[in-house]
Design an enzyme around this catalytic site. Structure first.
Site, mmCIF file in Angstrom:
data_model
loop_
_atom_site.group_PDB
_atom_site.id
_atom_site.type_symbol
_atom_site.label_atom_id
_atom_site.label_comp_id
_atom_site.label_asym_id
_atom_site.label_seq_id
_atom_site.Cartn_x
_atom_site.Cartn_y
_atom_site.Cartn_z
ATOM 1 N N HIS A 1 5.241 -33.677 -51.364
ATOM 2 C CA HIS A 1 5.825 -34.436 -50.279
ATOM 3 C C HIS A 1 7.506 -34.135 -50.344
ATOM 4 O O HIS A 1 8.086 -34.004 -49.142
ATOM 5 C CB HIS A 1 5.685 -36.047 -50.897
ATOM 6 C CG HIS A 1 4.402 -36.251 -50.790
ATOM 7 N ND1 HIS A 1 3.641 -36.657 -51.822
ATOM 8 C CD2 HIS A 1 3.621 -36.777 -49.724
ATOM 9 C CE1 HIS A 1 2.281 -37.339 -51.592
ATOM 10 N NE2 HIS A 1 2.356 -37.253 -50.370
ATOM 11 N N LYS B 1 -2.280 -29.225 -46.075
ATOM 12 C CA LYS B 1 -3.409 -29.677 -47.121
ATOM 13 C C LYS B 1 -4.447 -30.503 -46.459
ATOM 14 O O LYS B 1 -5.824 -30.340 -46.438
ATOM 15 C CB LYS B 1 -3.053 -30.202 -48.282
ATOM 16 C CG LYS B 1 -4.288 -30.562 -49.320
ATOM 17 C CD LYS B 1 -3.729 -30.791 -50.817
ATOM 18 C CE LYS B 1 -3.865 -32.247 -50.760
ATOM 19 N NZ LYS B 1 -4.930 -33.072 -50.468
ATOM 20 N N MET C 1 -1.490 -29.618 -54.632
ATOM 21 C CA MET C 1 -0.639 -30.742 -55.155
ATOM 22 C C MET C 1 -1.438 -31.991 -54.487
ATOM 23 O O MET C 1 -1.430 -31.731 -53.014
ATOM 24 C CB MET C 1 0.826 -30.816 -55.088
ATOM 25 C CG MET C 1 1.374 -29.519 -56.219
ATOM 26 S SD MET C 1 2.996 -30.123 -56.358
ATOM 27 C CE MET C 1 3.318 -28.868 -57.398
#
Ligand code: PAF
Length: 278
Positions: A35, A147, A182
């Protein structure tokens, strides 16, 4: 950095930046370096960066998953401030949905495959909340992670079909040193599960190697199933080999086009997704 929890305050504050460029990163919080990479990209390219933190109940088709979704607002705000974010919009569910939306968004083919198939109603929830957030923040640019490859396709559709006047920027997946993508969900993994989790990326790289050696997608899928027999802790939901643009299944890798291998698997009660494009 300003933190607001109401739509009114956020809109009023953003009004004074009408002639500036606004970059927007929508999130559900429990922030990680993936992020923060999006926030930093936005900070570098825009006058103002806005991040929303909202665990959107309407995109969870599993109530247990919603209950267990990590919520770490104070920690998130600290990370955002350090990354140079200007505004955080962190509303309650009541603020976002005084009444539950009655409209339904249907993304066609994307509803029938992978996340659409295994999480019915998920993209309706994502589409509605992102459209609401776009209307509140009115960004010039918005940043999403690769992702969530199918979410990227859904939001692209949303932007086109509803004529949102913004540019969508898709950023690479950020991985841990051992290859694990992640994800906010990683913090729910037990130590044992965390040690095994990089097998997901390993299985994507195995797929790439076999496809580049000329094997058919059918043969690759069967070899990947064998690979997971060694790791019974995983419950594989899907392992799809698709064209990168259309996300339609392919029978072999075409060297003139990009292929995406996309996976969802459960590990120790946590659902993880990942993909690899080559
Ligand atoms: O990717 C996410 O975190 C969510 O799906 C999003 C885009 C913030 C919508 O709730």
């Amino acid at each position: 950095m300003k933190v607001f929890d109401t739509i009114n305050e956020t809109e009023n504050h953003l009004k004074s930046f009408q002639n500036k460029s606004i970059g927007f990163v929508p999130t559900m919080g429990a922030l990680h370096e993936g992020h923060i990479a999006l926030i930093k990209k936005s900070v570098a390219k825009n006058d103002l960066t806005v991040c929303s933190i909202f665990v959107n109940p309407t995109q969870f088709n599993n109530p247990e998953d919603l209950k267990k979704y990590p919520r770490t607002l104070d920690e998130d705000c600290k990370m955002l401030e350090e990354a140079g974010c200007d505004v955080v919009f962190a509303p309650t569910a009541e603020e976002m949905y005084p009444n539950l939306p009655q409209i339904k968004l249907n993304f066609g083919y994307l509803e029938e495959i992978m996340e659409g198939k295994f999480r019915p109603g998920h993209f309706n929830g994502v589409g509605i909340v992102v459209a609401k957030l776009f209307n509140i923040v009115k960004p010039n640019k918005t940043y999403f992670g690769q992702k969530d490859i199918q979410q990227v396709a859904v939001i692209n559709r949303l932007v086109k079909d509803l004529s949102f006047d913004l540019e969508m920027i898709v950023c690479d997946t950020i991985r841990e040193n051992d290859g694990l993508a992640m994800s906010s969900r990683n913090r729910r993994l037990s130590k044992g599960a965390r040690d095994l989790a990089p097998k997901i990326y390993e299985s994507l790289k195995l797929g790439e190697k076999l496809l580049l050696a000329g094997e058919s997608t059918e043969s690759v899928k069967s070899k990947v199933s064998e690979f997971y027999l060694n790791y019974p802790e995983f419950e594989l939901e899907y392992y799809e080999i698709t064209d990168f643009e259309s996300l339609e299944s392919i029978s072999e890798h075409n060297p003139k086009r990009r292929t995406a291998i996309i996976i969802a698997a459960h590990l120790g009660g946590v659902r993880l997704i990942d993909n690899h494009v080559f």
